[in-house]
Design a protein around this motif. Structure first.
Motif, PDB file in Angstrom:
ATOM      1  N   PRO A  80      20.417 -15.413  -8.392  1.00 35.71           N
ATOM      2  CA  PRO A  80      19.840 -14.305  -7.634  1.00 35.71           C
ATOM      3  C   PRO A  80      18.994 -13.377  -8.494  1.00 35.71           C
ATOM      4  N   GLN A  81      19.407 -13.202  -9.783  1.00 34.51           N
ATOM      5  CA  GLN A  81      18.670 -12.304 -10.652  1.00 34.51           C
ATOM      6  C   GLN A  81      17.242 -12.775 -10.874  1.00 34.51           C
ATOM      7  N   ALA A  82      17.045 -14.102 -10.989  1.00 36.18           N
ATOM      8  CA  ALA A  82      15.698 -14.640 -11.187  1.00 36.18           C
ATOM      9  C   ALA A  82      14.828 -14.348  -9.981  1.00 36.18           C
ATOM     10  N   ILE A 140       0.532  -2.268 -13.472  1.00 39.38           N
ATOM     11  CA  ILE A 140       0.674  -3.593 -14.087  1.00 39.38           C
ATOM     12  C   ILE A 140       1.846  -3.595 -15.060  1.00 39.38           C
ATOM     13  N   GLY A 141       1.999  -2.509 -15.807  1.00 33.27           N
ATOM     14  CA  GLY A 141       3.097  -2.438 -16.766  1.00 33.27           C
ATOM     15  C   GLY A 141       4.452  -2.465 -16.113  1.00 33.27           C
ATOM     16  N   LEU A 142       4.541  -2.016 -14.868  1.00 32.51           N
ATOM     17  CA  LEU A 142       5.816  -1.975 -14.152  1.00 32.51           C
ATOM     18  C   LEU A 142       6.187  -3.315 -13.521  1.00 32.51           C
ATOM     19  N   THR A 143       5.390  -4.342 -13.764  1.00 28.76           N
ATOM     20  CA  THR A 143       5.671  -5.642 -13.159  1.00 28.76           C
ATOM     21  C   THR A 143       6.630  -6.502 -13.974  1.00 28.76           C
ATOM     22  N   VAL A 198       0.699   7.328   0.591  1.00 26.80           N
ATOM     23  CA  VAL A 198       1.019   5.908   0.406  1.00 26.80           C
ATOM     24  C   VAL A 198       1.004   5.551  -1.074  1.00 26.80           C
ATOM     25  N   GLY A 199      -0.010   6.041  -1.802  1.00 24.08           N
ATOM     26  CA  GLY A 199      -0.061   5.788  -3.236  1.00 24.08           C
ATOM     27  C   GLY A 199       1.144   6.350  -3.957  1.00 24.08           C
ATOM     28  N   GLY A 200       1.552   7.563  -3.587  1.00 23.78           N
ATOM     29  CA  GLY A 200       2.723   8.165  -4.205  1.00 23.78           C
ATOM     30  C   GLY A 200       3.989   7.378  -3.938  1.00 23.78           C
ATOM     31  N   LEU A 201       4.152   6.916  -2.720  1.00 25.96           N
ATOM     32  CA  LEU A 201       5.345   6.136  -2.371  1.00 25.96           C
ATOM     33  C   LEU A 201       5.353   4.786  -3.082  1.00 25.96           C
ATOM     34  N   ILE A 202       4.178   4.193  -3.249  1.00 27.03           N
ATOM     35  CA  ILE A 202       4.092   2.915  -3.953  1.00 27.03           C
ATOM     36  C   ILE A 202       4.507   3.085  -5.415  1.00 27.03           C
ATOM     37  N   PHE A 203       3.986   4.121  -6.073  1.00 24.59           N
ATOM     38  CA  PHE A 203       4.363   4.366  -7.465  1.00 24.59           C
ATOM     39  C   PHE A 203       5.838   4.728  -7.576  1.00 24.59           C
ATOM     40  N   ALA A 204       6.352   5.472  -6.614  1.00 23.84           N
ATOM     41  CA  ALA A 204       7.773   5.825  -6.631  1.00 23.84           C
ATOM     42  C   ALA A 204       8.636   4.573  -6.514  1.00 23.84           C
ATOM     43  N   GLY A 205       8.263   3.675  -5.593  1.00 19.47           N
ATOM     44  CA  GLY A 205       9.029   2.450  -5.416  1.00 19.47           C
ATOM     45  C   GLY A 205       8.969   1.543  -6.629  1.00 19.47           C
ATOM     46  N   ALA A 206       7.763   1.397  -7.206  1.00 18.61           N
ATOM     47  CA  ALA A 206       7.607   0.538  -8.387  1.00 18.61           C
ATOM     48  C   ALA A 206       8.394   1.088  -9.571  1.00 18.61           C
ATOM     49  N   THR A 207       8.356   2.406  -9.758  1.00 18.30           N
ATOM     50  CA  THR A 207       9.068   3.025 -10.870  1.00 18.30           C
ATOM     51  C   THR A 207      10.573   2.925 -10.680  1.00 18.30           C
ATOM     52  N   ALA A 208      11.045   3.205  -9.470  1.00 18.61           N
ATOM     53  CA  ALA A 208      12.480   3.150  -9.201  1.00 18.61           C
ATOM     54  C   ALA A 208      13.025   1.740  -9.392  1.00 18.61           C
ATOM     55  N   LEU A 209      12.287   0.735  -8.932  1.00 16.66           N
ATOM     56  CA  LEU A 209      12.743  -0.646  -9.076  1.00 16.66           C
ATOM     57  C   LEU A 209      12.748  -1.059 -10.544  1.00 16.66           C
ATOM     58  N   TYR A 210      11.762  -0.600 -11.303  1.00 19.86           N
ATOM     59  CA  TYR A 210      11.708  -0.920 -12.730  1.00 19.86           C
ATOM     60  C   TYR A 210      12.912  -0.307 -13.450  1.00 19.86           C
ATOM     61  N   LEU A 234      10.507 -10.855  -7.203  1.00 19.41           N
ATOM     62  CA  LEU A 234      10.144  -9.914  -6.162  1.00 19.41           C
ATOM     63  C   LEU A 234       9.758  -8.556  -6.744  1.00 19.41           C
ATOM     64  N   SER A 235      10.295  -8.211  -7.907  1.00 18.35           N
ATOM     65  CA  SER A 235      10.048  -6.890  -8.471  1.00 18.35           C
ATOM     66  C   SER A 235       8.603  -6.701  -8.906  1.00 18.35           C
ATOM     67  N   LYS A 236       7.847  -7.794  -8.991  1.00 18.61           N
ATOM     68  CA  LYS A 236       6.460  -7.674  -9.417  1.00 18.61           C
ATOM     69  C   LYS A 236       5.578  -7.047  -8.342  1.00 18.61           C
ATOM     70  N   TRP A 237       5.956  -7.184  -7.088  1.00 20.72           N
ATOM     71  CA  TRP A 237       5.073  -6.768  -6.019  1.00 20.72           C
ATOM     72  C   TRP A 237       4.829  -5.261  -5.952  1.00 20.72           C
ATOM     73  N   PRO A 238       5.834  -4.404  -6.120  1.00 20.53           N
ATOM     74  CA  PRO A 238       5.521  -2.957  -6.098  1.00 20.53           C
ATOM     75  C   PRO A 238       4.556  -2.556  -7.197  1.00 20.53           C
ATOM     76  N   GLY A 239       4.737  -3.099  -8.408  1.00 20.25           N
ATOM     77  CA  GLY A 239       3.819  -2.779  -9.495  1.00 20.25           C
ATOM     78  C   GLY A 239       2.414  -3.282  -9.219  1.00 20.25           C
ATOM     79  N   CYS A 240       2.303  -4.479  -8.665  1.00 26.68           N
ATOM     80  CA  CYS A 240       0.979  -5.026  -8.314  1.00 26.68           C
ATOM     81  C   CYS A 240       0.320  -4.180  -7.234  1.00 26.68           C
ATOM     82  N   ALA A 241       1.112  -3.708  -6.271  1.00 26.55           N
ATOM     83  CA  ALA A 241       0.565  -2.848  -5.216  1.00 26.55           C
ATOM     84  C   ALA A 241       0.057  -1.534  -5.802  1.00 26.55           C
TER      85      ALA A 241
END
Length: 204
Positions: free
Chosen positions: A16-18, A91-94, A158-170, A23-30
């Protein structure tokens, strides 16, 4: 026994971890795509081409770009590069990075999330108040209210929420997530302080 063991290996399920790592790449790519898309108008307008700005941006700013005022063109170029920097953060958060780079990305990610959400929220709130008749604007700016309410405000949010999601997931995938949360909080509070200061002084 060896044959049975090899067959078992071929049908072993994917950990599951793999799958979560993929999946974690998508918020950073967004976040990166958001930054790249938002940088385009800054560089285009810096050339004096005001395509798309005539009806969606303040006429005073459009005139500055059209007249090629040096200091304003510099501002456009600088903001364009800041947006590209935001794309690099996305990109760095991917994928996992070293401790120092991770701290910088989480700090910037938290700051970007707060700054963009706050900025967009102000646009939306102001637009709602104008539409409700609680706040009055100059006649030449009245036509822009709908654009800031329905386009620029939501775009920033939307941009703020995307960065928030990518950062939180990272941060969630880090072993030192407690320390990373601290850096994210510092970035968010710093951005909020700058936003409040610029709003209070009328600069932003």
């Amino acid at each position: 026994m060896s044959i049975r063991h090899s067959l078992g290996d071929t049908v072993r399920p994917v950990p599951p971890q793999a799958d979560r790592s993929h999946l974690s790449k998508w918020p950073g790519c967004a976040a990166a795509a958001w930054g790249l898309l938002f940088a385009v108008p800054s560089f285009v307008w810096a050339t004096g081409n005001t395509f798309g700005a005539q009806s969606t941006v303040s006429p005073a700013l459009v005139k500055l770009a059209r007249d090629g005022v040096p200091w304003f063109l510099t501002v456009l170029v600088v903001t364009g590069f800041l947006k590209l920097f935001g794309a690099l953060i996305g990109i760095g958060l991917t994928r996992p990075r070293g401790s120092r780079i991770s701290r910088l990305m989480v700090l910037c990610g938290g700051g970007a999330a707060t700054l963009l959400t706050w900025h967009g929220g102000l646009f939306v709130v102001h637009g709602v108040l104008v539409e409700a008749g609680a706040v009055h604007v100059e006649p030449d700016l009245a036509g822009l209210t709908g654009w800031y309410l329905c386009l620029w405000g939501p775009w920033f949010i939307v941009g703020g929420l995307i960065f928030a999601g990518a950062t939180a997931l990272y941060v969630r995938q880090r072993d030192d997530r407690g320390k990373m949360r601290l850096y994210g909080a510092v970035g968010a509070l710093g951005a909020l302080f700058l936003s409040l200061a610029s709003t209070a002084t009328g600069i932003g």
